[in-house]
Design an enzyme around this catalytic site. Structure first.
Site, mmCIF file in Angstrom:
data_model
loop_
_atom_site.group_PDB
_atom_site.id
_atom_site.type_symbol
_atom_site.label_atom_id
_atom_site.label_comp_id
_atom_site.label_asym_id
_atom_site.label_seq_id
_atom_site.Cartn_x
_atom_site.Cartn_y
_atom_site.Cartn_z
ATOM 1 C CB CYS A 156 -0.919 0.021 1.213
ATOM 2 S SG CYS A 156 -2.232 -1.179 1.089
HETATM 3 N N1 COA Z 1 -21.305 -8.447 6.622
HETATM 4 C C1 COA Z 1 -21.835 -8.598 7.833
HETATM 5 N N2 COA Z 1 -21.112 -8.890 8.940
HETATM 6 C C2 COA Z 1 -19.788 -9.038 8.776
HETATM 7 C C3 COA Z 1 -19.163 -8.881 7.527
HETATM 8 C C4 COA Z 1 -19.989 -8.589 6.416
HETATM 9 N N3 COA Z 1 -19.461 -8.437 5.188
HETATM 10 N N4 COA Z 1 -17.826 -9.068 7.678
HETATM 11 C C5 COA Z 1 -17.616 -9.330 8.979
HETATM 12 N N5 COA Z 1 -18.790 -9.310 9.646
HETATM 13 C C6 COA Z 1 -18.983 -9.541 11.074
HETATM 14 C C7 COA Z 1 -17.815 -10.337 11.660
HETATM 15 O O1 COA Z 1 -18.003 -11.723 11.464
HETATM 16 C C8 COA Z 1 -17.877 -9.933 13.101
HETATM 17 O O2 COA Z 1 -18.885 -10.668 13.757
HETATM 18 P P1 COA Z 1 -18.650 -11.248 15.245
HETATM 19 O O3 COA Z 1 -18.413 -10.022 16.074
HETATM 20 O O4 COA Z 1 -19.907 -11.989 15.507
HETATM 21 O O5 COA Z 1 -17.418 -12.100 15.117
HETATM 22 C C9 COA Z 1 -18.326 -8.475 13.055
HETATM 23 O O6 COA Z 1 -18.986 -8.329 11.793
HETATM 24 C C10 COA Z 1 -17.166 -7.497 13.151
HETATM 25 O O7 COA Z 1 -16.151 -7.890 12.214
HETATM 26 P P2 COA Z 1 -14.702 -7.255 12.203
HETATM 27 O O8 COA Z 1 -13.899 -7.941 11.124
HETATM 28 O O9 COA Z 1 -14.161 -7.243 13.569
HETATM 29 O O10 COA Z 1 -15.081 -5.778 11.715
HETATM 30 P P3 COA Z 1 -14.251 -4.445 11.826
HETATM 31 O O11 COA Z 1 -15.086 -3.452 12.513
HETATM 32 O O12 COA Z 1 -12.869 -4.663 12.328
HETATM 33 O O13 COA Z 1 -14.157 -3.981 10.290
HETATM 34 C C11 COA Z 1 -12.485 -3.865 8.573
HETATM 35 C C12 COA Z 1 -13.450 -4.763 9.357
HETATM 36 C C13 COA Z 1 -11.670 -4.740 7.639
HETATM 37 C C14 COA Z 1 -13.321 -2.886 7.750
HETATM 38 C C15 COA Z 1 -11.570 -3.063 9.529
HETATM 39 O O14 COA Z 1 -11.034 -3.919 10.498
HETATM 40 C C16 COA Z 1 -10.453 -2.343 8.849
HETATM 41 O O15 COA Z 1 -10.628 -1.567 7.923
HETATM 42 N N6 COA Z 1 -9.209 -2.526 9.333
HETATM 43 C C17 COA Z 1 -8.030 -1.861 8.810
HETATM 44 C C18 COA Z 1 -7.671 -2.501 7.551
HETATM 45 C C19 COA Z 1 -6.551 -1.819 6.826
HETATM 46 O O16 COA Z 1 -6.284 -0.651 6.944
HETATM 47 N N7 COA Z 1 -5.904 -2.590 6.024
HETATM 48 C C20 COA Z 1 -4.924 -2.132 5.162
HETATM 49 C C21 COA Z 1 -5.165 -2.950 3.972
HETATM 50 S S1 COA Z 1 -4.246 -2.406 2.649
#
Ligand code: COA
Length: 375
Positions: A156
């Protein structure tokens, strides 16, 4: 030593869009199919059924509303779930070179520079479509450019690390006019069958032209300084690579051959790293929050950007001070902060300062401090 400036930027945006609703409908159809195919194993408790995705979750967790892709038909086919891109013969331009060339043309036009004047090309991206010859050398030939060209990958942060490398070469005199190109086909390394991440990425290409200040023909950006940092982490990882066929699993379709991340951990670990990085960079240049007109941040998550914006400015920044493009483009890896810069900088006036900052896999963080110079 020469003063390096950014005199042009360009963005190639694919013509096909996938909205969250379309994406979720395809994922849920795929999940139903998968659950039906695996009904016996699910009944025996051997595997968990796939849970549905939701548009509400995607918008609330990330701020992403849609993404551009090179091919939506393959991604939205529940029996396929990845793009279908035709193979090209070796004597035809590759798809990454073609995207990069489109963005490069826009950056060159903005700067009033001909492709033949360019003497350094970096194709800096998260993935390259082949090992060699370098895509950058292919673009060099297509542009009729001279000098030299090479590919580089810092995930990235490829664009900001590329800007630092090119700016240093222009400063030292080993290059005169440099193009940093970031063609990102994230749709090809995203695991569209995993609801935790299927909404994250989109495709795009960006271009940044750097030249000597005395050569710039119009309005430009002085590159005041750049700062790059890395710290090893497995929280964003992709195990695909050229050793794959030598391993016992061979060409098996394994989950870790696509993008994997522990999003929560990335969120928690990268935020302090980035906030400190920007604070240190600004302090080293004697630039305070009151001196900064704009922040062009990496485009992965809106909540993350809101947090960094608050930390850097010491208050809640106005939307125009910290523009986001991720609602339209999703995460486009190294290109995200350059899209934000390219689309939200023209209004700035003589002497105003702004900072580009990328962060991601590695971990890697790169920042570029700029001062606007009117024509
Ligand atoms: N639809 C519905 N529910 C979903 C889902 C979807 N598409 N994807 C995950 N969930 C659920 C999960 O299973 C979890 O359920 P649980 O609490 O029962 O286990 C809950 O929603 C929360 O999931 P989580 O993965 O913890 O969500 P989050 O708030 O951390 O958001 C991201 C996920 C990826 C958006 C976030 O963590 C993020 O952006 N992180 C930084 C990533 C980054 O900067 N990466 C660099 C990449 S280049």
């Amino acid at each position: 030593m020469y003063q390096p400036v950014i005199s042009g930027t360009g963005v190639f945006t694919p013509s096909q869009v996938i909205t969250n609703d379309e994406l979720v409908a395809a994922f849920n159809a795929y999940a139903e199919l998968w659950n039906a195919e695996n009904a016996d194993a699910i009944a025996r408790g051997e595997v968990a059924p796939k849970a549905p995705s939701s548009t509400e979750f995607i918008v609330q967790a990330s701020g992403i509303e849609q993404r551009y892709v090179l091919d939506k038909s393959g991604v939205l086919d529940p029996a396929r779930m990845f793009p279908a891109l035709p193979e090209r013969p070796d004597d035809a331009p590759g798809v990454m070179a073609e995207m990069a060339l489109d963005a490069a043309g826009k950056a060159l036009a903005q700067a009033g520079v001909a492709g033949t004047e360019v003497d350094l090309i970096l194709v800096a991206a998260s993935n390259h479509e082949r090992a060699y010859p370098a895509i950058a050398i292919e673009v060099q030939q297509l542009l009729g450019a001279g000098g030299f060209a090479f590919d580089m990958n810092v995930a990235c942060s490829s664009a900001t690390f590329g800007i630092q490398a090119a700016a240093d070469m222009v400063r030292a005199g080993s290059a005169h006019k440099a193009l940093i190109l970031n063609p990102e086909i994230c749709s090809a390394h995203l695991e569209w069958r995993d609801r935790d991440c299927h909404f994250i990425f989109g495709d795009v290409a960006t271009a940044t032209l750097i030249e000597r200040k005395e050569d710039a023909k119009g309005a430009h950006w002085d590159i005041v300084s750049t700062r790059c940092a890395t710290q090893f982490s497995n929280n964003i990882r992709n195990n695909n690579g050229f050793l794959r066929r030598t391993r016992p699993y061979g060409m098996e379709d394994r989950r870790d051959m696509q993008f994997m991340q522990n999003g929560r951990k990335v969120f928690k670990e990268v935020l302090p790293l980035v906030s400190q990085h920007i604070a240190d960079h600004m302090a080293a240049e004697g630039v305070g929050p009151e001196d900064l007109t704009r922040l062009w941040l990496h485009q992965a998550n809106k909540a993350m950007n809101d947090f960094i914006g608050r930390k850097v400015m010491g208050r809640v920044p106005a939307p125009e001070e910290q523009p986001n493009i991720l609602q339209d483009y999703a995460n486009t890896s190294s290109a995200g902060s350059i899209i934000a810069f390219s689309q939200h900088s023209e209004d700035m006036t003589e002497g105003q300062k702004g900072l580009i900052c990328s962060f991601g896999a590695g971990y890697s963080v790169g920042s570029v401090l700029l001062t606007r110079r009117a024509a």
